[in-house]
Design a protein around this motif. Structure first.
Motif, PDB file in Angstrom:
ATOM      1  N   LEU A   1       0.839  -1.210   0.000  1.00 19.51           N
ATOM      2  CA  LEU A   1       0.000   0.000   0.000  1.00 19.51           C
ATOM      3  C   LEU A   1       0.864   1.247   0.000  1.00 19.51           C
ATOM      4  O   LEU A   1       0.577   2.224  -0.693  1.00 19.51           O
ATOM      5  CB  LEU A   1      -0.914   0.017   1.225  1.00 19.51           C
ATOM      6  N   SER A   2       1.914   1.204   0.808  1.00 20.17           N
ATOM      7  CA  SER A   2       2.792   2.366   0.917  1.00 20.17           C
ATOM      8  C   SER A   2       3.430   2.683  -0.427  1.00 20.17           C
ATOM      9  O   SER A   2       3.508   3.837  -0.840  1.00 20.17           O
ATOM     10  CB  SER A   2       3.853   2.089   1.989  1.00 20.17           C
TER      11      SER A   2
ATOM     12  N   GLN B   1       2.228   1.751  -3.408  1.00 23.58           N
ATOM     13  CA  GLN B   1       1.159   2.194  -4.305  1.00 23.58           C
ATOM     14  C   GLN B   1       0.738   3.626  -4.016  1.00 23.58           C
ATOM     15  O   GLN B   1       0.412   4.383  -4.928  1.00 23.58           O
ATOM     16  CB  GLN B   1      -0.056   1.269  -4.170  1.00 23.58           C
ATOM     17  N   LEU B   2       0.755   3.983  -2.749  1.00 20.56           N
ATOM     18  CA  LEU B   2       0.389   5.340  -2.365  1.00 20.56           C
ATOM     19  C   LEU B   2       1.388   6.334  -2.935  1.00 20.56           C
ATOM     20  O   LEU B   2       1.018   7.393  -3.473  1.00 20.56           O
ATOM     21  CB  LEU B   2       0.332   5.449  -0.843  1.00 20.56           C
TER      22      LEU B   2
ATOM     23  N   ALA C   1       0.538   6.798  -6.411  1.00 22.73           N
ATOM     24  CA  ALA C   1      -0.676   7.600  -6.608  1.00 22.73           C
ATOM     25  C   ALA C   1      -0.340   9.088  -6.574  1.00 22.73           C
ATOM     26  O   ALA C   1      -0.785   9.862  -7.424  1.00 22.73           O
ATOM     27  CB  ALA C   1      -1.714   7.261  -5.537  1.00 22.73           C
ATOM     28  N   VAL C   2       0.452   9.493  -5.576  1.00 32.99           N
ATOM     29  CA  VAL C   2       0.858  10.896  -5.476  1.00 32.99           C
ATOM     30  C   VAL C   2       1.726  11.273  -6.679  1.00 32.99           C
ATOM     31  O   VAL C   2       1.586  12.347  -7.263  1.00 32.99           O
ATOM     32  CB  VAL C   2       1.616  11.158  -4.161  1.00 32.99           C
ATOM     33  N   PHE C   3       2.605  10.360  -7.054  1.00 33.43           N
ATOM     34  CA  PHE C   3       3.460  10.539  -8.230  1.00 33.43           C
ATOM     35  C   PHE C   3       2.604  10.770  -9.484  1.00 33.43           C
ATOM     36  O   PHE C   3       2.857  11.684 -10.276  1.00 33.43           O
ATOM     37  CB  PHE C   3       4.324   9.276  -8.362  1.00 33.43           C
ATOM     38  N   THR C   4       1.556   9.961  -9.636  1.00 39.29           N
ATOM     39  CA  THR C   4       0.647  10.111 -10.783  1.00 39.29           C
ATOM     40  C   THR C   4      -0.011  11.487 -10.777  1.00 39.29           C
ATOM     41  O   THR C   4      -0.038  12.179 -11.806  1.00 39.29           O
ATOM     42  CB  THR C   4      -0.439   9.012 -10.755  1.00 39.29           C
TER      43      THR C   4
END
Lengths: 441, 441, 441
Positions: free
Chosen positions: C35-36, C38-39, C42-45
């Protein structure tokens, strides 16, 4: 028995601790599951934002086309051109809502050549959730992004046939071409149909959008014939456009819009892929401009801004099929060749007395074909023959369909305005106003 | 006692294991809490990006208005129109920073008709955190998005009163209208005031922005009177605009900007709602264009591009109040009716000798009212009467206030340029340059 | 021994429970780690989406510059101006790909004045991952965003030297200035070179982009001399621009583009910082317009739209160095002063017979210096002297380099068109078409 007592007490405490731990673990597992779901939604939100903004960028391409066409068209036909260009996205979006989207993405049960999902659109059960399209965007974003693409194909035709086509016939053509022909061909690849199964690759539509539009344009100018006085005594007569600045505005807006056209075709905000696509797209636009500049200088012995501008568009169309599978360095070459091709194509068309007001056939058809084949040459893991098949199959279909529609319209409604009409300009006759009224008393 | 010894050893190990587990669980719980916070910030970041880009899109609407007004205005007044349109967002944003934002969002203690949060803005303690506005955006984004809206109301007036208003009076009017009238009315609904408590619904401002601007425009053209030579012997005299392409650029930019105007009014990047809003907005724009096209053809017997363009804007204004609560299929109807209404309204205004240079009253007032009422007709879970009350209360206030300001200005500074001034054009007199100098020696 | 038996049983159960817990904890820890990661992605995206759209916004500034320059330039030179403005981003992006990016961000081993990372670009191993640039954007986004900046410096020169420069010489100058001079100077601060180590601060380039371009422009107009007939008998002769609407389109697009120019210079989508930057940027643009308006009225006794428009740009240039460290209230002052300065600077330049077609030196150099120094005055935690050093060092380098290039070009290729050429206009001679052909037979 002191020892045993102690042991019992310790045992009870340990048991209690184990149970407490178990409850804490269960609670944490639940929290983690919630976080995982929320995380999926966070990425979904970011992806969908990218896709909505890509949609907005593709939308503004319609103003870009309007600028190019009105800028390169003669002043006496400006209102007519703008009238067509305003109604084209209108017709495109509406027909796509009514029939096109469900014809293009019909949900083939097995790869084929025709299927249809029914008239009008309704939100599917999971259409707004992260389950739709892998969390890349919602159903409504999907529709709108694709609807903006659909109208593009018709707009391409519009530029070629300008200044002599009857507006009523143009509107009927657009209705049929954008409502039926474009989505049908599109379904073969992007809808998961037969071409897709053959290994044909067309990332953002060098063939499916640009060539399809270009074939329609070619059919149109063949059936219509050239403008009066365009080819006189074997010479090509220049018909100066009303406003070069307007054409430049158009080309820059198209370039801007291509950030969404190609960038959005990633179908998510994936950082690696979207940013690669923007780079290959921009580099090809640049070398396209250079190619148009150099070829234009060699052929016409002048600093031909029109060829630089069409070179930009040529590079953009050329990279569109493979913007995600061609390296930045190779994209330089793809764009450069497109820029040269657009000039040569324009010369050949004029030799053939095929009168294309804005060079739409050269930009969208010639470079659309080049770009599609370039995927087979430069694309990582791509084969050449499926690309060729795709070009031929889509080309034969689009050209035949457009030729048929134009021919039937010619035999029924008529497709060309009268000679007096054409000479005096379309604006004064049908629209009752002039494009420019710049007078000072 | 071997057994006991063994038990003691086992017990100790188990205790140790339980303690180790407990420590691991505590560490995991901390990590999960951190992740949860970071996840909130990730969504906050995505939401805020959407809202900032929506702000940029609403900003570009000011260029859209400038294009429409300068394009439809006569060449001799082009610079004057553009001068007004450049200063309008300037005044709008500045007054909104100084007084408007805190007047519109004063933080009512209970729903009322007036409250004020004080002059100038300072970042509240939690203004840049996920706690502000449910993590939809930051305080600064909130201000800027709303500031871009505020200036819109004044811009609407600008188009109607063009070509004869004194620029100094226009600037004073704008200062008061955008600094006080617009935010006061806005506070009643969006600031959580009395209209909000009455159940009035206005998603993105068919009433609060467009009708308010439209009422101001109506008051302006009543107090000003028509342009010289507009109505002669009972006939309406056409005053051709300088550049139709410029008007088309304007309309397309407005349509583009509406992606942010309506899409941003979701106040977060919520995928389901934002994408639905973009679809209803685009569909209504399309059927608005069709409505304007058809009604224009019936009424004026020509392919009237002006009516198609105003039809697009009519559809957009019409869907603005309910873009999030009206289904895509119903939005087709809302837009179509708006497109027809804008033509009828233009005819009625001309019958009443109310001279509106760009049709601002028809687009923004007529269709703003229609759109607001349409929420009561089509909107999921919406009642009709609160919509009607909202239209009446906001209308009475906006019209009275604008009428008062214009009347006082007329009695003091004067609001109309001299007849010679108007005849020769405002540009040469006040600005010392011409809008276009297209001469070749 | 029952007790003991029981204890043994309990002990075994507890041990089992502890082991079960341990397995569950390990599984959870793995999930949390995933999750960490992937998170972070997500912020990178989200960050990368912001940066790509900022890139698109900076790109459209090139259309903005084209509009301003073609709008303020005379009609007979429109095509020439647009030719230059179309090729400028093309050359800018290509040279930045080939040499500029690796010259500007060479990866100094220690802060210095020169380093070079090699020709052409290839994706570094971690270039598309969250590890690159702290997850703010990918390598390709980094390149493209900076490439759009690079071309800006050359475009600034283009506006000043228009209407008499030889196009071949201009293109060679652009190649050298954008390919070498701009990235070299940029490396000193943004590449982590010597100026950065000195504490010099320039958030988005008041000095590194605008002043550098402005110094180039100044060198150009000194070496070129004024246009024929610009200064006659000690008087300044107005050369009316072809289209004020085009200039207005340009300025609004530049303002829009500045959302990305400054907003993107945060180098991530950080909500607090990006939204603050958009607010200070917009407020400074507004007070810049006011300053230009007021100073223009005092100096020229007219409502000078040109000064309002240049005031907007002045405010934007002025706030660019410190948009992230200056408060909104202070940004009002920074913009206002910039707006006044741009008018005074224009007057001084005309006194010195330095003929700058669009006021590029006043906007970009004068206000670029002001903005850089303003950071030392208003910026939180900023010192004044490093700002002054930065202005002097960059200025001396940019001016000398540009002066040298122009002087060498003058001595070799020649940099000015012939007098007949200039009188008849550059379009008819080199480009073979006119910018506008608005005739009705």
């Amino acid at each position: 028995m002191e020892m045993n007592d102690e042991l019992v007490t310790t045992g009870a405490e340990v048991t209690e601790a184990a149970i407490t731990n178990e409850a804490a673990i269960t609670a944490l597992a639940e929290q983690t599951a919630v976080l995982s779901t929320q995380l999926g939604e966070a990425v979904f939100t970011a992806n969908n934002i990218w896709m909505m903004l890509a949609t907005a960028l593709v939308f503004i391409m319609h103003l870009g086309f309007a600028g190019v066409e009105a800028g390169f068209g003669q002043a006496k036909n400006t209102v007519n051109i703008l009238f067509k260009n305003t109604l084209t996205p209108v017709i495109g979006i509406l027909t796509y809502f009514i029939v096109g989207f469900n014809l293009m993405y019909p949900g083939f049960t097995e790869p084929g050549w025709f299927a249809f999902g029914g008239f009008f659109l309704e939100l599917p059960e999971n259409g707004n959730t992260v389950d739709y399209a892998g969390g890349g965007y919602t159903y409504w974003t999907d529709f709108l992004f694709q609807a903006m693409f659909a109208a593009t194909a018709a707009t391409i035709v519009s530029g070629a046939v300008a200044e002599r086509i009857k507006i009523s016939s143009y509107l009927v053509f657009t209705l049929l071409f954008v409502g039926l022909v474009y989505p049908l061909i599109g379904s073969w690849k992007w809808g998961g149909g037969a071409l897709d199964a053959m290994g044909f690759y067309d990332f953002a539509g060098s063939t499916l959008v640009h060539s399809v539009g270009g074939w329609g344009a070619l059919a149109g100018i063949i059936v219509l014939g050239p403008r009066l006085g365009k080819y006189v005594d074997g010479k090509v007569v220049d018909k100066p456009g009303s406003s070069v600045p307007l054409a430049v505005i158009g080309v820059f807006l198209l370039w801007l819009g291509w950030f969404g056209f190609n960038g959005g075709s990633v179908l998510s905000g994936d950082p690696a892929l979207t940013s690669l696509v923007l780079v290959t797209t921009s580099l090809a636009a640049c070398t396209g401009a250079l190619g148009g500049f150099l070829a234009g200088y060699v052929v016409f012995k002048r600093l031909d801004l029109g060829m630089v501008l069409n070179g930009v568009l040529a590079g953009l169309v050329g990279i569109t099929a493979g913007a995600d599978v061609i390296s930045p360095a190779e994209s330089l070459l793809v764009g450069l060749i497109a820029g040269v091709l657009v000039v040569l194509s324009a010369v050949v068309l004029d030799r053939l007395r095929l009168d294309d007001v804005v060079g739409a056939v050269s930009v969208h058809l010639t470079c659309g074909i080049w770009g599609t084949l370039a995927v087979g040459i430069f694309g990582t893991g791509m084969a050449f023959m499926p690309q060729l098949y795709g070009v031929l199959i889509c080309g034969a279909t689009a050209f035949s369909a457009a030729f048929l529609i134009f021919t039937v319209l010619k035999a029924t409604m008529g497709i060309r305005v009268s000679a007096e009409h054409e000479a005096s300009g379309l604006d004064s006759q049908e629209h009752g106003i002039r494009g420019y009224t710049i007078t000072y008393e």
